[in-house]
Write a protein that holds these residues in place. Structure first.
Motif, mmCIF file in Angstrom:
data_model
loop_
_atom_site.group_PDB
_atom_site.id
_atom_site.type_symbol
_atom_site.label_atom_id
_atom_site.label_comp_id
_atom_site.label_asym_id
_atom_site.label_seq_id
_atom_site.Cartn_x
_atom_site.Cartn_y
_atom_site.Cartn_z
ATOM 1 N N LYS A 276 -7.859 2.504 -38.650
ATOM 2 C CA LYS A 276 -6.689 3.057 -39.181
ATOM 3 C C LYS A 276 -6.700 4.623 -39.669
ATOM 4 C CE LYS A 276 -3.707 -1.026 -39.231
ATOM 5 N NZ LYS A 276 -2.892 -2.106 -40.185
ATOM 6 N N ARG A 277 -7.894 4.475 -40.811
ATOM 7 C CA ARG A 277 -8.158 5.715 -41.392
ATOM 8 C C ARG A 277 -8.389 6.760 -40.443
ATOM 9 N NH1 ARG A 277 -9.969 2.060 -45.222
ATOM 10 N NH2 ARG A 277 -12.233 2.058 -44.231
ATOM 11 N N LEU A 278 -9.318 6.520 -39.387
ATOM 12 C CA LEU A 278 -9.860 7.401 -38.311
ATOM 13 C C LEU A 278 -8.385 7.873 -37.334
ATOM 14 C CD1 LEU A 278 -13.155 5.760 -37.250
ATOM 15 C CD2 LEU A 278 -12.689 8.127 -38.543
ATOM 16 N N GLY A 279 -7.170 7.243 -37.642
ATOM 17 C CA GLY A 279 -6.219 7.656 -36.789
ATOM 18 C C GLY A 279 -5.944 7.056 -35.419
ATOM 19 N N TYR A 280 -6.602 5.583 -35.709
ATOM 20 C CA TYR A 280 -5.926 4.582 -34.575
ATOM 21 C C TYR A 280 -4.920 3.556 -34.967
ATOM 22 C CZ TYR A 280 -10.133 6.543 -32.037
ATOM 23 O OH TYR A 280 -10.997 7.359 -31.634
ATOM 24 N N ARG A 281 -4.294 3.211 -34.260
ATOM 25 C CA ARG A 281 -3.218 1.924 -34.248
ATOM 26 C C ARG A 281 -3.954 0.830 -33.989
ATOM 27 N NH1 ARG A 281 3.026 1.097 -32.417
ATOM 28 N NH2 ARG A 281 3.146 -0.923 -32.943
ATOM 29 N N VAL A 282 -4.074 -0.180 -34.792
ATOM 30 C CA VAL A 282 -4.635 -1.555 -34.333
ATOM 31 C C VAL A 282 -3.569 -2.681 -34.743
ATOM 32 C CG1 VAL A 282 -6.574 -3.025 -34.796
ATOM 33 C CG2 VAL A 282 -6.718 -0.607 -35.552
ATOM 34 N N ASP A 283 -3.256 -3.407 -33.513
ATOM 35 C CA ASP A 283 -2.174 -4.411 -33.425
ATOM 36 C C ASP A 283 -3.062 -5.625 -33.189
ATOM 37 O OD1 ASP A 283 -0.131 -3.029 -34.365
ATOM 38 O OD2 ASP A 283 -0.197 -2.295 -32.162
ATOM 39 N N ARG A 284 -3.042 -6.818 -33.939
ATOM 40 C CA ARG A 284 -3.463 -8.158 -33.452
ATOM 41 C C ARG A 284 -2.485 -8.616 -32.409
ATOM 42 N NH1 ARG A 284 -4.531 -7.966 -39.055
ATOM 43 N NH2 ARG A 284 -6.732 -9.033 -39.644
ATOM 44 N N LEU A 285 -3.053 -9.566 -31.401
ATOM 45 C CA LEU A 285 -2.260 -9.920 -30.457
ATOM 46 C C LEU A 285 -1.240 -10.973 -30.966
ATOM 47 C CD1 LEU A 285 -1.820 -10.279 -27.263
ATOM 48 C CD2 LEU A 285 -3.514 -12.219 -27.477
ATOM 49 N N ASN A 286 0.263 -10.661 -30.626
ATOM 50 C CA ASN A 286 1.350 -11.497 -31.039
ATOM 51 C C ASN A 286 1.477 -12.760 -30.229
ATOM 52 O OD1 ASN A 286 1.845 -10.346 -33.653
ATOM 53 N ND2 ASN A 286 2.818 -8.627 -32.419
ATOM 54 N N SER B 285 -8.697 -12.636 -33.322
ATOM 55 C CA SER B 285 -9.857 -12.132 -32.306
ATOM 56 C C SER B 285 -9.392 -11.470 -31.392
ATOM 57 C CB SER B 285 -10.599 -13.564 -32.076
ATOM 58 O OG SER B 285 -9.455 -14.343 -31.287
ATOM 59 N N ILE B 286 -8.095 -11.157 -31.278
ATOM 60 C CA ILE B 286 -7.821 -10.292 -29.956
ATOM 61 C C ILE B 286 -7.118 -9.015 -30.556
ATOM 62 C CG2 ILE B 286 -6.690 -9.981 -27.781
ATOM 63 C CD1 ILE B 286 -7.161 -12.775 -27.250
ATOM 64 N N LEU B 287 -7.657 -7.770 -30.448
ATOM 65 C CA LEU B 287 -6.881 -6.708 -31.183
ATOM 66 C C LEU B 287 -6.597 -5.486 -29.922
ATOM 67 C CD1 LEU B 287 -9.329 -6.049 -33.948
ATOM 68 C CD2 LEU B 287 -7.237 -7.430 -33.949
ATOM 69 N N LYS B 288 -5.426 -5.063 -30.009
ATOM 70 C CA LYS B 288 -5.033 -4.020 -29.151
ATOM 71 C C LYS B 288 -5.184 -2.644 -30.041
ATOM 72 C CE LYS B 288 -0.960 -2.220 -26.426
ATOM 73 N NZ LYS B 288 0.333 -2.382 -26.217
ATOM 74 N N LEU B 289 -5.988 -1.616 -29.428
ATOM 75 C CA LEU B 289 -6.292 -0.331 -29.956
ATOM 76 C C LEU B 289 -5.961 0.675 -29.214
ATOM 77 C CD1 LEU B 289 -8.176 1.040 -32.041
ATOM 78 C CD2 LEU B 289 -10.007 0.950 -30.349
ATOM 79 N N SER B 290 -5.324 1.612 -29.826
ATOM 80 C CA SER B 290 -4.616 2.972 -29.326
ATOM 81 C C SER B 290 -4.791 4.136 -30.367
ATOM 82 C CB SER B 290 -3.386 2.777 -28.952
ATOM 83 O OG SER B 290 -2.491 2.281 -29.932
ATOM 84 N N PRO B 291 -5.003 5.419 -30.016
ATOM 85 C CA PRO B 291 -4.969 6.507 -30.798
ATOM 86 C C PRO B 291 -3.500 6.801 -31.441
ATOM 87 C CG PRO B 291 -6.131 7.091 -28.965
ATOM 88 C CD PRO B 291 -5.401 5.643 -28.737
ATOM 89 N N LYS C 256 -7.452 14.694 -21.712
ATOM 90 C CA LYS C 256 -8.712 14.181 -21.367
ATOM 91 C C LYS C 256 -9.518 13.706 -22.955
ATOM 92 C CE LYS C 256 -9.558 14.868 -16.980
ATOM 93 N NZ LYS C 256 -10.035 13.934 -15.954
ATOM 94 N N GLU C 257 -9.137 14.822 -23.740
ATOM 95 C CA GLU C 257 -9.772 14.332 -25.059
ATOM 96 C C GLU C 257 -9.103 13.200 -25.678
ATOM 97 O OE1 GLU C 257 -10.043 19.103 -26.922
ATOM 98 O OE2 GLU C 257 -8.264 17.987 -27.093
ATOM 99 N N TYR C 258 -7.985 12.911 -25.657
ATOM 100 C CA TYR C 258 -7.228 11.663 -25.984
ATOM 101 C C TYR C 258 -7.975 10.513 -25.282
ATOM 102 C CZ TYR C 258 -3.498 8.168 -26.552
ATOM 103 O OH TYR C 258 -2.496 7.217 -27.073
ATOM 104 N N ILE C 259 -8.185 10.450 -23.866
ATOM 105 C CA ILE C 259 -8.952 9.424 -23.295
ATOM 106 C C ILE C 259 -10.375 9.245 -23.562
ATOM 107 C CG2 ILE C 259 -9.915 8.628 -20.898
ATOM 108 C CD1 ILE C 259 -6.961 8.205 -21.265
ATOM 109 N N ASN C 260 -11.158 10.631 -23.897
ATOM 110 C CA ASN C 260 -12.486 10.362 -24.245
ATOM 111 C C ASN C 260 -12.638 9.905 -25.671
ATOM 112 O OD1 ASN C 260 -13.612 11.548 -21.779
ATOM 113 N ND2 ASN C 260 -13.669 13.577 -22.679
#
Length: 323
Positions: A171-181, A189-195, A204-208
């Motif tokens: 989260k401090r690095l600028g990612y959103r982290v959600d536990r599987l609901n 144990s199952i996390l969804k990660l996205s910038p 391209k930068e986003y994907i990389n």
């Protein structure tokens, strides 16, 4: 398997029209006509949300990860599908939402598929765009490249040792982290990660960026699994065998519990606590026992107890086939 699913969405609005929550029926029909005319040569067919029954809507939610916006806007929304091509949501959160999904870590591949369709549509339709803000979307966080990408990760060993520090760092690095609901809670144990930001960064930068951080997390989980196997073998066997026992013998089981136990079971399989007779995919196995899928399977809406009883029956059946 650590990376269960990857998904890329591209959000676009047609120039000259208000965002979805402000458009009238006539404008919505014009948008539908433009999009249908554009996608028809590619073999796309439109299913309108307003023409779906409750089970169809459940299937839309379960199979295509549809958001609540498509149901909130059901008088004007729908989904375009075509074999082997990205899905396109109509008047969901935005006029056009292109969705590409895959098992495993295939971000470049699914982004390329979505990007090609985006370029094709852009040749026929003028998108709302600002030199200052990029593509204009209903969610300000998506302005810029107008894209989101996410990775669904299975991290049972990291969860065992505690994943709060990992989530905080991401989260401090600028990612959103959600536990599987699920219906009765979230799964650690199952996390969804996205910038979390799209302005000022190319696609391209986003994907990389997402690809690289995902590979780091995969390396961390692999090391944690090694530590669990070598230094906590009794605890590992206990966790895995408790899952095996519950799933083999349950008579009622909630969506939340079945996902938790499947997570533990698959950790046991992947760390050689026991060996199944057939290969399984965790994401596909979880989807079989979700509330929506069970009701689609039976062709009727079920109350909570009926779902839990049916789920237990189907889980026991699967366990007999697998072990």
């Amino acid at each position: 398997m650590i990376v269960l699913k990857t998904e890329v969405k591209i959000f676009r609005n047609i120039s000259g029209f208000n965002f979805v929550d402000k458009i009238d029926i006539k404008s919505a029909e014009e948008i539908e006509n433009k999009v249908t005319e554009t996608l028809f040569p590619l073999g796309y067919e439109l299913r309108k949300t307003k023409e779906m029954n409750s089970l169809d809507k459940l299937k839309l939610y379960e199979s295509y990860n549809a958001t609540g916006d498509i149901f909130k806007n059901e008088l004007i929304s729908g989904i375009y599908t075509s074999s082997q091509k990205p899905n396109v949501f109509l008047n969901d959160s935005d006029h056009i939402v292109i969705q590409s999904m895959s098992d495993g870590l295939e971000l470049e591949k699914i982004y390329d598929n979505a990007d090609k369709l985006d370029d094709f549509i852009a040749e026929k339709v003028k998108f709302a765009y600002s030199e200052k803000f990029g593509f204009l979307t209903s969610n300000p966080n998506l302005c810029g490249n107008g894209m989101s990408a996410s990775v669904l990760l299975h991290l049972p060993a990291t969860s065992y040792f505690g994943n709060d520090s990992l989530i905080g760092s991401l989260k401090r690095l600028g990612y959103r982290v959600d536990r599987l609901n699920s219906e009765r809670g979230s799964i650690d144990s199952i996390l969804k990660l996205s910038p979390d930001r799209t302005i000022g960064i190319t696609e391209k930068e986003y994907i990389n960026k997402l690809n690289n951080i995902t590979k780091e997390i995969v390396d961390m989980e692999e090391q944690n699994r090694k530590n669990l196997y070598l230094d906590h073998s009794i605890e590992l066997e206990d966790i895995a065998n408790r899952a095996l026992g519950t799933l083999s013998c349950c008579r009622m089981i909630s969506e939340n519990e079945v996902i938790e136990k499947l997570s533990d079971l698959f950790m046991g399989i992947e760390l050689s606590v026991f060996k199944p007779k057939i290969n399984l995919n965790l994401a596909d196995t979880i989807s079989k026992f979700k509330n929506g899928r069970l009701q689609i399977q039976t062709g009727s809406l079920l109350d909570m107890k009926s779902r839990d009883v049916l789920r237990a029956k189907e889980v026991r059946k699967m366990m007999k086939e697998v072990f």
